[in-house]
Design an enzyme around this catalytic site. Structure first.
Site: not given
Lengths: 376, 376
Positions: B92, B95, B221, B271
């Protein structure tokens, strides 16, 4: 069960042999990983067998009696079945843990009263009850209930304690003879020599125990805080008073150096939590020496953890990676370190055995101690 | 790198495909175990490969940037080399962890300032710097820096956040194009759709991201606290606005039921820490249903943990044994439970793939959900 002595070293008392059990042969000298609560901490049983190459493991009667308890262990058909381990198992009598872990213990003639360290529940271990529990556990090698005096211990106290251990042994032997294995495989019963650091008490204890002619004879009550010189002196003394026909088990010992020295004194079997416990704290025993893997010096050492033993994780992972796992609190660090330390211990006794066969044990031992005792 | 769509289910949007990478093929739909700090907690890399059958794992840039850090990772030749993992890795952007873990974070146009959760040290992640870090990590699939709004989030706040994510994506893409892989294998860069629970923002984000025609497109999100209906509605909506030619990655999802539902919506990659984290707390996902292995009801269940998957520890150890390990605080309990949960997740997506090929996905999904959602 039977111990077969194959070879005695020409320059020392070191021996190579085989203990034949219904769960397979044990090649001595041997180190036995400790599986306290039906698990050698942080390693799978399949890893014990295929990577560490353990030939026998230990279970602790005190812990297993409290959890999962005799009822469960009986219904499942013993410890082998419960933990899915097909090779030999040795169980202690629980006496040592009663003295080291439990609260409010009280030794009386009939046995030892104690409170569980888990929930405070009250229990009594007798020489007979620990035989019954070990029958339920189904261990190949069962240990007698003994009293292990703390160090230091006055001679009168050591004498008094030894009398208890002797009386309990006679009762244990009698009960062992009156009971049968529960699961179809043979079990033996092993007396433990005590006597603190007093030569005459040690000899008396060994001679008393020797009369029962058990295939394995144990030395207990050492490595409990006494200086290394006392340990070595008493082990060398003890093996001189033990029959050559029986396997000799030194309980709770020790460092790699301790083990090599005691092999040279004629000890055949060892167990200790040191390699597995130290592993979980990042202290590694390797063919190059001893290292604290958390040390900053390993942060960019991309060479394998140890190439000197056959252990895939130690051959394939770097010191820098293992350090990262420990510094980051990753469970995998403990897993890899435990595989390293136990593989190394089994490698060491296996090497010792080979050297005994070719009469090079002493030479090899003196050379290797220079290396494996180094702090890296 | 390239995504090859092999089959779309007749009755749903479920797809089967292959992502071709320089570290091997990934058969989709796929679940990716999370290896936060260069370790999928409590399992060996060899177990990931041979037992769990992971085809790709995740690393977290935030964690790896802080420990062991870019210098070490660069010198060792990237994350594959550092952790000795030869199959694909996705990282990733860091963030998400900046927003969930670090103290005193501050989003500015240039990037996000934050303090390390480990030692309080101050750092800045920019859309460009996370590309550089992921070049150093050498992940096969790199993610863009995005801002993930918390749930709930007002529409004006979601709009403002999306503008930042879009601006950062353009800068990330530009920097990605201006930099090269460091270790000779191909890397791709993946945009992440945001927009909270607002349909129009989600569509806008997906259309914006789609213009870059990356082989993988991500949805971020979600699964951040919103009701399951919102999750499913937004995933079904999202896949309708994503090209069929790219693999679709739904980040951080989810339960077995979530995964099957989102596969039916056309998601290819998942994931989540759920299976591994729950495992360490004794919550097992099995082919029979969900169980809390610490529950007393398992104390004398001597049947295997799960016979429905190919996982030796789950096939050979009993529920009673695993319960004992958890109740006794043994590390091995976490090891066995993690193998179970991750093996089950990989088994589930592999089964889903087979069913998609024979056009029986929906029927199979509806039947299996009745079973695997049960509380045992």
């Amino acid at each position: 069960m039977q111990f077969e002595l194959l070879k005695t070293d020409k320059e020392s008392s070191a021996r190579a042999g085989i203990i034949h059990t219904d769960h397979g042969d044990i090649h001595t000298p041997i180190f036995m990983p400790v599986g306290t609560q039906a698990s050698v901490k942080a390693v799978h049983q399949s890893e014990l067998e295929s990577i560490i190459k353990a030939q026998i493991i230990l279970g602790n009667t005190y812990h297993l009696f409290l959890r999962p308890g005799n009822e469960i262990l009986n219904r499942v058909g013993g410890l082998h079945s419960f933990m899915n381990w097909k090779k030999p198992i040795l169980t202690d009598s629980g006496g040592y843990q009663v003295f080291s872990l439990s609260a409010r213990r009280k030794v009386k003639a009939e046995g030892v009263y104690f409170s569980s360290h888990i929930d405070g529940s009250k229990h009594l271990f007798t020489p007979e009850s620990v035989v019954d529990t070990q029958r339920i556990l189904g261990s190949d090698i069962m240990m007698a209930l003994d009293e292990c005096p703390a160090y230091p211990c006055t001679k009168p106290a050591a004498r008094k304690s030894l009398e208890i251990t002797k009386a309990w042994l006679e009762r244990g032997i009698a009960h062992f003879k009156n009971t049968e294995p529960l699961y179809g495989h043979d079990q033996i019963f092993v007396p433990i020599a005590q006597g603190s650091i007093y030569d005459d008490l040690r000899i008396e204890s060994l001679q008393f125990n020797g009369q029962f002619k058990t295939p394995v004879q144990a030395i207990g009550g050492l490595s409990v805080g006494e200086p290394a010189e006392d340990l070595y002196r008493l082990v060398h003394l003890s093996t001189q008073h033990m029959s050559v026909d029986n396997a000799r088990y030194l309980m709770g010992v020790g460092t790699p150096a301790n083990i090599l020295e005691c092999i040279s004194a004629g000890i055949d079997m060892f167990d200790c939590v040191l390699p597995s416990r130290n592993a979980r704290h990042g202290i590694l025993f390797t063919t190059q020496g001893i290292m604290n893997i958390r040390n900053k010096k390993w942060k960019d050492d991309f060479k394998p953890i140890d190439e000197g033993i056959q252990c895939p994780t130690s051959n394939n992972h770097s010191k820098a990676y293992l350090r990262h796992l420990f510094v980051s609190g990753e469970i995998l660090g403990m897993q890899i370190a435990t595989l390293q330390n136990l593989s190394f211990y089994l490698h060491l006794v296996s090497q010792a055995r080979e050297m005994i066969f070719i009469d090079k044990f002493q030479e090899w031992k003196n050379a290797i101690l220079q290396v494996i005792n180094q702090r890296l």
